[in-house]
Motif scaffolding. Sequence first.
Motif, PDB file in Angstrom:
ATOM      1  N   THR A  42      -7.654 -15.928  13.548  1.00  0.00           N
ATOM      2  CA  THR A  42      -9.192 -14.746  12.742  1.00  0.00           C
ATOM      3  C   THR A  42      -7.993 -13.119  12.443  1.00  0.00           C
ATOM      4  OG1 THR A  42     -10.275 -15.556  13.754  1.00  0.00           O
ATOM      5  CG2 THR A  42     -10.417 -13.720  12.655  1.00  0.00           C
ATOM      6  N   ALA A  43      -6.790 -12.870  13.873  1.00  0.00           N
ATOM      7  CA  ALA A  43      -6.668 -11.837  13.065  1.00  0.00           C
ATOM      8  C   ALA A  43      -5.270 -12.091  12.321  1.00  0.00           C
ATOM      9  CB  ALA A  43      -6.043 -11.676  14.663  1.00  0.00           C
ATOM     10  N   LEU A  44      -4.570 -12.948  12.708  1.00  0.00           N
ATOM     11  CA  LEU A  44      -3.054 -12.932  11.873  1.00  0.00           C
ATOM     12  C   LEU A  44      -3.764 -13.468  10.209  1.00  0.00           C
ATOM     13  CD1 LEU A  44      -1.379 -15.730  13.932  1.00  0.00           C
ATOM     14  CD2 LEU A  44      -0.684 -13.767  13.413  1.00  0.00           C
ATOM     15  N   ALA A  45      -4.985 -14.414  10.128  1.00  0.00           N
ATOM     16  CA  ALA A  45      -5.433 -13.940   8.557  1.00  0.00           C
ATOM     17  C   ALA A  45      -6.116 -12.957   8.287  1.00  0.00           C
ATOM     18  CB  ALA A  45      -7.037 -15.101   8.766  1.00  0.00           C
ATOM     19  N   LEU A  46      -6.145 -11.973   9.420  1.00  0.00           N
ATOM     20  CA  LEU A  46      -7.086 -10.394   8.533  1.00  0.00           C
ATOM     21  C   LEU A  46      -5.321  -9.400   8.290  1.00  0.00           C
ATOM     22  CD1 LEU A  46     -10.079  -9.887  10.783  1.00  0.00           C
ATOM     23  CD2 LEU A  46      -9.854  -9.967   7.917  1.00  0.00           C
ATOM     24  N   VAL A  47      -4.239 -10.048   9.015  1.00  0.00           N
ATOM     25  CA  VAL A  47      -3.260  -9.243   9.283  1.00  0.00           C
ATOM     26  C   VAL A  47      -2.876  -9.777   7.543  1.00  0.00           C
ATOM     27  CG1 VAL A  47      -0.612  -8.910   9.257  1.00  0.00           C
ATOM     28  CG2 VAL A  47      -2.637  -8.629  11.054  1.00  0.00           C
ATOM     29  N   GLY A  48      -2.918 -10.839   7.223  1.00  0.00           N
ATOM     30  CA  GLY A  48      -1.887 -11.901   6.003  1.00  0.00           C
ATOM     31  C   GLY A  48      -2.596 -11.478   4.446  1.00  0.00           C
ATOM     32  N   GLY A  49      -4.427 -11.478   4.726  1.00  0.00           N
ATOM     33  CA  GLY A  49      -4.914 -11.141   3.990  1.00  0.00           C
ATOM     34  C   GLY A  49      -4.911  -9.168   3.740  1.00  0.00           C
ATOM     35  N   GLY A  50      -4.093  -8.451   4.807  1.00  0.00           N
ATOM     36  CA  GLY A  50      -4.113  -6.822   3.876  1.00  0.00           C
ATOM     37  C   GLY A  50      -2.907  -7.140   3.763  1.00  0.00           C
ATOM     38  N   PHE A  51      -1.579  -7.699   3.619  1.00  0.00           N
ATOM     39  CA  PHE A  51      -0.373  -7.840   3.207  1.00  0.00           C
ATOM     40  C   PHE A  51      -0.666  -8.590   1.679  1.00  0.00           C
ATOM     41  CE2 PHE A  51       1.169  -7.769   7.537  1.00  0.00           C
ATOM     42  CZ  PHE A  51       1.848  -6.209   7.076  1.00  0.00           C
ATOM     43  N   ALA A  52      -1.839  -9.073   1.989  1.00  0.00           N
ATOM     44  CA  ALA A  52      -1.655  -9.947   0.210  1.00  0.00           C
ATOM     45  C   ALA A  52      -2.408  -9.082  -0.383  1.00  0.00           C
ATOM     46  CB  ALA A  52      -3.027 -11.322   0.527  1.00  0.00           C
ATOM     47  N   VAL A  53      -3.673  -8.022  -0.798  1.00  0.00           N
ATOM     48  CA  VAL A  53      -4.713  -7.652  -0.656  1.00  0.00           C
ATOM     49  C   VAL A  53      -3.064  -6.487  -1.033  1.00  0.00           C
ATOM     50  CG1 VAL A  53      -6.035  -5.482  -1.149  1.00  0.00           C
ATOM     51  CG2 VAL A  53      -6.109  -7.882  -0.404  1.00  0.00           C
ATOM     52  N   ASP A  54      -2.230  -5.757  -0.343  1.00  0.00           N
ATOM     53  CA  ASP A  54      -1.515  -4.551  -0.774  1.00  0.00           C
ATOM     54  C   ASP A  54      -0.032  -5.638  -1.959  1.00  0.00           C
ATOM     55  OD1 ASP A  54       0.074  -1.829  -0.571  1.00  0.00           O
ATOM     56  OD2 ASP A  54       1.426  -3.072   0.300  1.00  0.00           O
ATOM     57  N   GLN A  55       0.568  -6.497  -1.728  1.00  0.00           N
ATOM     58  CA  GLN A  55       1.333  -7.328  -2.495  1.00  0.00           C
ATOM     59  C   GLN A  55       0.744  -7.896  -3.605  1.00  0.00           C
ATOM     60  OE1 GLN A  55       4.835  -6.453  -1.603  1.00  0.00           O
ATOM     61  NE2 GLN A  55       3.779  -4.912   0.004  1.00  0.00           N
ATOM     62  N   PHE A  56      -0.127  -8.286  -3.200  1.00  0.00           N
ATOM     63  CA  PHE A  56      -0.124  -8.930  -4.870  1.00  0.00           C
ATOM     64  C   PHE A  56      -1.322  -8.876  -5.680  1.00  0.00           C
ATOM     65  CE2 PHE A  56       1.135 -12.833  -1.645  1.00  0.00           C
ATOM     66  CZ  PHE A  56       2.136 -12.717  -2.056  1.00  0.00           C
ATOM     67  N   LEU A  57      -1.693  -7.781  -5.921  1.00  0.00           N
ATOM     68  CA  LEU A  57      -2.836  -6.740  -6.281  1.00  0.00           C
ATOM     69  C   LEU A  57      -2.019  -5.660  -6.537  1.00  0.00           C
ATOM     70  CD1 LEU A  57      -6.044  -7.877  -4.585  1.00  0.00           C
ATOM     71  CD2 LEU A  57      -4.674  -8.349  -6.404  1.00  0.00           C
ATOM     72  N   PRO A  58      -0.739  -5.442  -7.392  1.00  0.00           N
ATOM     73  CA  PRO A  58      -0.130  -4.318  -7.820  1.00  0.00           C
ATOM     74  C   PRO A  58      -1.027  -3.137  -8.821  1.00  0.00           C
ATOM     75  CG  PRO A  58       0.396  -5.737  -8.410  1.00  0.00           C
ATOM     76  CD  PRO A  58      -0.233  -6.602  -7.815  1.00  0.00           C
ATOM     77  N   ASP A  59      -2.030  -3.825 -10.070  1.00  0.00           N
ATOM     78  CA  ASP A  59      -2.509  -3.502 -10.644  1.00  0.00           C
ATOM     79  C   ASP A  59      -4.250  -3.268 -10.174  1.00  0.00           C
ATOM     80  OD1 ASP A  59      -0.648  -4.230 -12.250  1.00  0.00           O
ATOM     81  OD2 ASP A  59      -1.456  -5.985 -13.099  1.00  0.00           O
TER      82      ASP A  59
END
Length: 132
Positions: A42-59
């Motif tokens: 669960t922790a890894l999924a949350l960390v991955g989600g945090g990076f995904a939000v930062d990296q894949f939502l640049p607009d």
Amino acid sequence: MIDFGKDVRLWFAPQRLRDEGETPDYRFSLANERTFLAWIRTALALVGGGFAVDQFLPDLRWGVRVGMALALLGVGAACALRAVNHWVRCERAMRRGEDLPLSRFPVLLSLGVGLVAAVMVVVVLLGWTDGR
């Protein structure tokens, strides 16, 4: 009473748990370990989600994007720390023949994830971008 300092010391020296109480049925210890691993996933999924939000939502507006990413990363870090602490506390309780410890963390985790999800719904509906 919880001795957080003692719990943290046991994170790095779990063999000291053997000094307390009696060895529980190994199936309970293995179930405790599986629960620990589920919290780590669960922790890894949350960390991955945090990076995904930062990296894949640049607009997305910078403040919104960074706020959501940091919230997910923070909750992920808290989840990882909670996992090891809960594992130690449960193992100790089983060895002592005590009730398993209660925790408010699942409620806090649910509220944190729910809050980020609600913000993401608002962002999707309003389409907050930085104007590029």
